[in-house]
Write a protein that holds these residues in place. Structure first.
Motif, PDB file in Angstrom:
ATOM      1  N   UNK A  63       0.831  -1.213   0.000  1.00 59.43           N
ATOM      2  CA  UNK A  63       0.000   0.000   0.000  1.00 59.43           C
ATOM      3  C   UNK A  63       0.864   1.261   0.000  1.00 59.43           C
ATOM      4  N   UNK A  64       2.009   1.205   0.688  1.00 55.65           N
ATOM      5  CA  UNK A  64       2.906   2.356   0.699  1.00 55.65           C
ATOM      6  C   UNK A  64       3.483   2.592  -0.691  1.00 55.65           C
ATOM      7  N   UNK A  65       3.806   1.516  -1.401  1.00 55.77           N
ATOM      8  CA  UNK A  65       4.329   1.664  -2.765  1.00 55.77           C
ATOM      9  C   UNK A  65       3.306   2.340  -3.663  1.00 55.77           C
ATOM     10  N   UNK A  66       2.046   1.983  -3.514  1.00 54.61           N
ATOM     11  CA  UNK A  66       0.986   2.580  -4.336  1.00 54.61           C
ATOM     12  C   UNK A  66       0.854   4.074  -4.046  1.00 54.61           C
ATOM     13  N   UNK A  67       0.858   4.421  -2.751  1.00 51.64           N
ATOM     14  CA  UNK A  67       0.692   5.847  -2.406  1.00 51.64           C
ATOM     15  C   UNK A  67       1.914   6.661  -2.853  1.00 51.64           C
ATOM     16  N   UNK A  68       3.121   6.086  -2.719  1.00 47.09           N
ATOM     17  CA  UNK A  68       4.323   6.793  -3.161  1.00 47.09           C
ATOM     18  C   UNK A  68       4.310   6.990  -4.680  1.00 47.09           C
ATOM     19  N   UNK A  69       3.819   5.986  -5.394  1.00 47.70           N
ATOM     20  CA  UNK A  69       3.752   6.119  -6.859  1.00 47.70           C
ATOM     21  C   UNK A  69       2.737   7.188  -7.253  1.00 47.70           C
ATOM     22  N   UNK A  70       1.654   7.277  -6.517  1.00 48.64           N
ATOM     23  CA  UNK A  70       0.652   8.308  -6.808  1.00 48.64           C
ATOM     24  C   UNK A  70       1.252   9.699  -6.602  1.00 48.64           C
ATOM     25  N   UNK A 125      14.870   5.717  -9.075  1.00 47.75           N
ATOM     26  CA  UNK A 125      15.214   5.322  -7.708  1.00 47.75           C
ATOM     27  C   UNK A 125      14.030   4.652  -7.019  1.00 47.75           C
ATOM     28  N   UNK A 126      12.840   5.165  -7.285  1.00 46.27           N
ATOM     29  CA  UNK A 126      11.643   4.543  -6.710  1.00 46.27           C
ATOM     30  C   UNK A 126      11.483   3.112  -7.217  1.00 46.27           C
ATOM     31  N   UNK A 127      11.718   2.912  -8.517  1.00 46.88           N
ATOM     32  CA  UNK A 127      11.586   1.572  -9.098  1.00 46.88           C
ATOM     33  C   UNK A 127      12.599   0.604  -8.482  1.00 46.88           C
ATOM     34  N   UNK A 128      13.816   1.090  -8.261  1.00 48.03           N
ATOM     35  CA  UNK A 128      14.833   0.248  -7.645  1.00 48.03           C
ATOM     36  C   UNK A 128      14.422  -0.170  -6.236  1.00 48.03           C
TER      37      UNK A 128
END
Length: 437
Positions: A63-70, A125-128
Motif C-alpha cells: 500500500x505504501x508503494x501505491x501511495x508513493x507512486x501516486x 530510484x523509486x523503481x529500484x
C-alpha cells in the motif's frame, strides 16, 4: 531572402547568428522532447509494475508503494505540463523569430529538460526500491496460470475416476456431491484473477486441486475398498461362527476345573461362557449392520462396524482361550511343579550373575529385589498344601516373580549402556571418578 529546400524564410537582423540561435533552441527542444518521452515511457512501465504489486500484495509495504507512486505521478504531471506549456510558448519555425526569443526559448527548454530528467531520476530510484515487492509479485503471477491449469486438470481427473467407479457398479454419491460442490470454485477460477485477485485465485486453485485429488484418489480406490470390505465381511463371519462353536466348549472346561481344583483356581472364569455368547451375538448383529452399510456403499460406516466386530471377537476369543489355557497350566503344575519352579529360579540366578558382573558386591538396588524373589519362590512352594492346593495362586505368584526379575535385568542393561563399552553395572562416570579412574 534566403532559399532553403525550395522555401523562403525571412531572417531577422544578424543573419547567421540568428540561425545559430534558432538551431540551439531547436536542439534544446529536441532534447526536452526526448526527456519527456523517456519519462512518459518509464512511468507507463512502472505503472504496470505497480498494478502487478497491487494485484498480489495487500500489505503495508504494497500500500505504501501505491501511495508513493501516486505522489510521484502528481510530480510527473506537473513537470509534463510545464514542458507542454514551454513548447507551446515558443514557435521556433516562425519567420520573425529574433535572437532574444531564440535565446529565451533555448533557456526555458533546457530548464524543462533538466526538470524532466530529475523527475525521471526520482522514478528510477523509486523503481529500484520496489525490488523485493515486484519480484515476489511476479513470482506469484508466474504461478497463477499453472496453478489454475492444475486445478482444472484435477477436476477432470476426478470426474473421470468417478465415471470409472460408476461403470464398475459403484454409486460414489458422496464423492459426486463433493465434486459438485467445487463447481462454484471452478466458475471463480474461470472468471480470472482480474476479478478475484491473484492471491485469492492462487489459494482457490490450490484448494480445488487438493480436494479434486482427494476425490480422484478415493474414487480410484473404491473398487479396492469394495473388495477389501467383502473380504473382511467373509473373514469375520467365518471367525464368528468358529468362535460360536468354541464358546460352547468353555462350559466343559469349567466343569473340569471345578471338579479337580479349588474354587480360587476358577472363580474368575465363571462369567466366560455368558460373556462369550453375548459377544458373539453382538458381533453377529454388527455384521448384519456392516453388510447393510456395504450394500448401501456407506464405506466409512462399514469399516467402523467391521472394526467393532473385530474388537468384540478379540475380547471373546481371549476369554475363551484363557479358560483353556488355565486348565492346561493347572494340569501341568498339578502333575509336576518342579519345572515351573526351576524356570523361575533359573531366571533369578541369571539376573544375579548379571548384577555381579564387574563387581565384588552387588548394588543393593538390584540385590534386594532379587533376594526377595528367592524368598517369594520358597513361600509359593511351601504354600502348596492340602488336598486341593491353590495352584493358580502358585502360578500367578511365580509369574509376578519373573516380571520383577525381568525389570531388574532391564535396569541393569540400561545402566551398562549408560556406563559406556566395557562398564559393568553401576560403573558409570560418577562411580569411575570416585574409584580414581
Amino acid at each position: 531572402m534566403t532559399t532553403n529546400g525550395g522555401s523562403t524564410r525571412r531572417w531577422g537582423w544578424g543573419g547567421g547568428r540568428a540561425e545559430s540561435l534558432r538551431a540551439d533552441a531547436q536542439a534544446a527542444k529536441d532534447a526536452a522532447a526526448a526527456a519527456f518521452y523517456e519519462l512518459d515511457t518509464a512511468q507507463r512501465d512502472l505503472r504496470i509494475s505497480i498494478e502487478t504489486i497491487t494485484a498480489v500484495e495487500d500489505s503495508p509495504a504494497g500500500r505504501r508503494a501505491v501511495s508513493d507512486f501516486a505522489a510521484l505521478g502528481t510530480r510527473i504531471d506537473q513537470v509534463s505540463q510545464e514542458y507542454i506549456t514551454v513548447v507551446d510558448a515558443h514557435d521556433l519555425d516562425r519567420d520573425d523569430l529574433d535572437s532574444a526569443a531564440a535565446t529565451r526559448a533555448r533557456a526555458e527548454l533546457t530548464r524543462t529538460k533538466e526538470a524532466l530528467e530529475r523527475t525521471k531520476g526520482e522514478l528510477d530510484r523509486f523503481e529500484q526500491g520496489l525490488g523485493g515487492l515486484l519480484e515476489q509479485a511476479e513470482t506469484q503471477l508466474a504461478r497463477l496460470a499453472p496453478a489454475v491449469e492444475r486445478a482444472r486438470q484435477g477436476l477432470l481427473a476426478a470426474s473421470n475416476a468417478l465415471d470409472a467407479a460408476r461403470a464398475a457398479g459403484l454409486s460414489a454419491d458422496d464423492l459426486a456431491a463433493r465434486l459438485a460442490a467445487l463447481s462454484p470454485e471452478l466458475t471463480k477460477l474461470n472468471e480470472g484473477a482480474g476479478q478475484h485477485g491473484i492471491r485469492d485465485t492462487l489459494q482457490r486453485a490450490d484448494r480445488v486441486a487438493r480436494e479434486a485429488e482427494t476425490v480422484r484418489g478415493q474414487a480410484a480406490r473404491l473398487p479396492e475398498t469394495a473388495a477389501e470390505t467383502d473380504k473382511r465381511l467373509s473373514s469375520l463371519r467365518t471367525r464368528t461362527q468358529a468362535l460360536h462353536t468354541r464358546a460352547g466348549k468353555v462350559e466343559p472346561v469349567l466343569s473340569e476345573l471345578r471338579r479337580r481344583f479349588s474354587a480360587d483356581c476358577w472363580q474368575d472364569l465363571q462369567q466366560v461362557p455368558d460373556e462369550a455368547v453375548r459377544a458373539v451375538r453382538q458381533a453377529e448383529e454388527k455384521l448384519r449392520e456392516a453388510r447393510k452399510a456395504r450394500d448401501e456403499q456407506r464405506w466409512p460406516d462399514a469399516t467402523s462396524l467391521l472394526s467393532t466386530v473385530r474388537a468384540l471377537l478379540n475380547t471373546a476369543d481371549e476369554a475363551v482361550k484363557a479358560a483353556g489355557d488355565r486348565l492346561q497350566r493347572l494340569n501341568e503344575v498339578s502333575f509336576d511343579q518342579t519345572a515351573e519352579v526351576e524356570r523361575t529360579r533359573f531366571a533369578i540366578r541369571d539376573a544375579q550373575r548379571l548384577a555381579m558382573a564387574g563387581r565384588t558386591t552387588p548394588d543393593p538396588r538390584h540385590a534386594r529385589p532379587l533376594d526377595d524373589a528367592v524368598a517369594r519362590v520358597d513361600r509359593a512352594v511351601a504354600g502348596l498344601t492340602g488336598r486341593h492346593p491353590d495352584y493358580w495362586r502358585f502360578l500367578t505368584e511365580l509369574d509376578a516373580v519373573k516380571e520383577t526379575v525381568q525389570r531388574v535385568v532391564e535396569q541393569l542393561r540400561q545402566e551398562m549402556g549408560a556406563g559406556g563399552p566395557g562398564a559393568g553395572p553401576g560403573q558409570g562416570p560418577g562411580r569411575a571418578r570416585r574409584n580414581g579412574r
